[in-house]
Design a protein around this motif. Structure first.
Motif, mmCIF file in Angstrom:
data_model
loop_
_atom_site.group_PDB
_atom_site.id
_atom_site.type_symbol
_atom_site.label_atom_id
_atom_site.label_comp_id
_atom_site.label_asym_id
_atom_site.label_seq_id
_atom_site.Cartn_x
_atom_site.Cartn_y
_atom_site.Cartn_z
ATOM 1 N N CYS A 132 0.854 -1.113 -0.054
ATOM 2 C CA CYS A 132 -0.046 0.053 0.242
ATOM 3 C C CYS A 132 0.914 1.147 -0.139
ATOM 4 O O CYS A 132 0.649 2.041 -0.789
ATOM 5 N N TRP A 133 1.770 1.436 0.945
ATOM 6 C CA TRP A 133 2.575 2.730 1.050
ATOM 7 C C TRP A 133 3.593 2.713 -0.383
ATOM 8 O O TRP A 133 3.819 3.996 -0.736
ATOM 9 N N ASP A 134 3.824 1.695 -1.022
ATOM 10 C CA ASP A 134 4.754 1.831 -2.152
ATOM 11 C C ASP A 134 3.855 2.599 -3.210
ATOM 12 O O ASP A 134 4.271 3.493 -4.154
ATOM 13 N N LYS A 135 2.469 2.417 -3.022
ATOM 14 C CA LYS A 135 1.503 3.153 -3.829
ATOM 15 C C LYS A 135 1.141 4.413 -3.425
ATOM 16 O O LYS A 135 -0.070 4.973 -3.776
ATOM 17 N N LYS A 136 1.504 4.701 -2.191
ATOM 18 C CA LYS A 136 1.080 5.818 -1.580
ATOM 19 C C LYS A 136 -0.319 5.793 -1.031
ATOM 20 O O LYS A 136 -1.191 6.830 -0.580
ATOM 21 N N HIS A 137 -0.838 4.944 -0.624
ATOM 22 C CA HIS A 137 -2.131 4.777 -0.012
ATOM 23 C C HIS A 137 -1.609 4.289 1.419
ATOM 24 O O HIS A 137 -1.216 3.271 1.855
ATOM 25 N N ALA A 138 -2.364 5.306 2.126
ATOM 26 C CA ALA A 138 -2.151 5.247 3.707
ATOM 27 C C ALA A 138 -3.477 5.296 4.206
ATOM 28 O O ALA A 138 -4.330 6.030 3.594
ATOM 29 N N THR A 139 -3.520 4.787 5.565
ATOM 30 C CA THR A 139 -5.045 4.951 6.218
ATOM 31 C C THR A 139 -4.723 5.700 7.371
ATOM 32 O O THR A 139 -3.997 5.191 8.305
ATOM 33 N N ALA A 192 -5.806 16.582 5.661
ATOM 34 C CA ALA A 192 -6.059 17.057 4.360
ATOM 35 C C ALA A 192 -4.707 17.547 3.471
ATOM 36 O O ALA A 192 -4.731 17.159 2.276
ATOM 37 N N GLU A 193 -3.832 18.288 4.033
ATOM 38 C CA GLU A 193 -2.527 18.431 3.716
ATOM 39 C C GLU A 193 -1.855 17.098 3.168
ATOM 40 O O GLU A 193 -1.312 16.825 2.029
ATOM 41 N N ALA A 194 -1.687 16.067 4.110
ATOM 42 C CA ALA A 194 -1.203 14.756 3.642
ATOM 43 C C ALA A 194 -2.033 14.227 2.397
ATOM 44 O O ALA A 194 -1.124 13.516 1.542
ATOM 45 N N THR A 195 -3.159 14.236 2.489
ATOM 46 C CA THR A 195 -4.005 13.723 1.380
ATOM 47 C C THR A 195 -3.473 14.330 0.021
ATOM 48 O O THR A 195 -3.367 13.802 -0.904
ATOM 49 N N PHE A 196 -3.476 15.720 0.242
ATOM 50 C CA PHE A 196 -3.045 16.541 -0.968
ATOM 51 C C PHE A 196 -1.904 16.075 -1.534
ATOM 52 O O PHE A 196 -1.424 15.753 -2.739
ATOM 53 N N LYS A 197 -0.733 16.079 -0.573
ATOM 54 C CA LYS A 197 0.660 15.584 -0.841
ATOM 55 C C LYS A 197 0.904 14.391 -1.502
ATOM 56 O O LYS A 197 1.533 13.888 -2.318
#
Ligand code: SF4
Length: 319
Positions: free
Chosen positions: A72-79, A113-118
């Motif tokens: 997941c983190w390789d694809k920048k998917h974090a919860t 929100a900022e991390a989602t954007f980045k």
């Protein structure tokens, strides 16, 4: 005596689960070949980790020791897990720290929100610890986080994975009013296992919560998940499917329970992949719009791709 050591936070000698420290070890069978995960070593993983740290955020990926973190983190998917890293409940399956949480951080919604954007996320999953200490269970903080993400990333779809808000009248309504695209609340296990696995929760309450979301706003997709391998019987899993469909739940996830430490509930059985495929098939016949069932299925695994499929499935039946 074995001490369950905190491996995530900066204070490694604090017992992560003080309530479990004196329990006898629960031994699980060795992991089968089909439970295989990639080690988290990629560049994408490192980038995601840096953004999480820069924004001072907590993720369930790390706190729960999720086996999919490398992928997941390789694809920048974090919860993201809001409202701290400490939970007021002490479920037998969960690796999240137990204790009395600190005060809410007022600027956390903006940081999320900022991390989602980045991270450039098309779909974001936000979950939280249980905050039984707060009058609204943290509902308003969830709503603020949804609104902050909408404002910063208007094109991003938002999925919340909430606690049960037990004995928090009006809490669920606050979150639903903020209009997440997906409202997820996990049942975690079959009702007969609640007392051993999820003693602070009530099965009927969780079903009713999901049903209520649909009553409030039928446009919101509802989602729930269970783990198998905790001693449940097949007919009980099928009953859970029926109960969820009675509550008009759209999306079901079923994954293998993995034991975080020997102080947690033992794995009673590793369910083979073909049984998961069987569950998936039956669940579709019961009317779910989407089903994900496999050993490494987790509620937020591939959540973005699954959301696109969920939308397409709803569009197909309303044509
Ligand atoms: S499956 Fe969910 S919790 Fe696990 S690493 Fe992926 S996003 Fe995080």
């Amino acid at each position: 005596m074995v001490v369950v050591v905190d491996t995530v936070s900066a204070t490694p000698l604090r017992p992560r689960h003080p309530e479990k420290v004196n329990r006898p070890d629960a031994l699980s069978p060795p992991k089968p070949d089909w439970i295989r995960v990639r080690a988290p070593t990629t560049r994408g993983y490192a980038d995601t980790r840096a953004i999480v740290r820069e924004n001072g955020l907590v993720t369930v990926c790390e706190e729960a020791g999720c086996p999919n973190i490398g992928e997941c983190w390789d694809k920048k998917h974090a919860t993201f897990m809001i409202m701290g890293d400490t939970c007021t409940r002490a479920c037998a399956f969960c690796n999240v720290k137990t204790g009395l949480p600190g005060a809410l951080e007022a600027d956390e919604p903006e940081h999320v929100a900022e991390a989602t954007f980045k991270l450039g996320l098309a779909h974001i999953v936000v979950t939280s610890v249980d905050r039984d200490d707060l009058a609204d269970g943290g509902a308003e903080h969830f709503a603020k986080t949804i609104r902050a993400i909408r404002a910063r990333c208007p094109a991003t779809s938002i999925e919340v994975l909430t606690p049960d808000f037990l004995r928090k009248d009006g809490a669920l309504e606050i979150v639903a009013a903020a209009k997440p695209d997906v409202f997820n609340h996990n049942l975690e296990t079959v009702p007969s296992r609640y007392l051993s696995v999820r003693p602070g929760a009530r099965y009927f309450h969780s079903i009713r919560l999901l049903q209520r979301v649909k009553e409030i706003d039928p446009a919101i997709f509802t989602k729930s998940g269970i783990m198998v391998g905790l001693g449940e019987e097949r007919h009980e899993v099928l009953q859970v499917m029926d109960d969820l469909r009675s509550a008009d739940v759209d999306f079901l996830t079923i994954g293998q329970y993995l034991q975080p430490t020997r102080k947690h509930h033992a794995v009673m059985r590793y369910v083979p992949p073909d049984e998961f495929a069987g569950y998936e098939k039956v669940a579709y016949t019961k009317g779910f719009l989407m089903v994900s069932a496999s050993p490494l299925t987790r509620s937020s695994h591939h959540a973005g791709d699954d959301f696109a499929r969920l939308r397409a499935a709803r569009a197909a039946i309303s044509r």
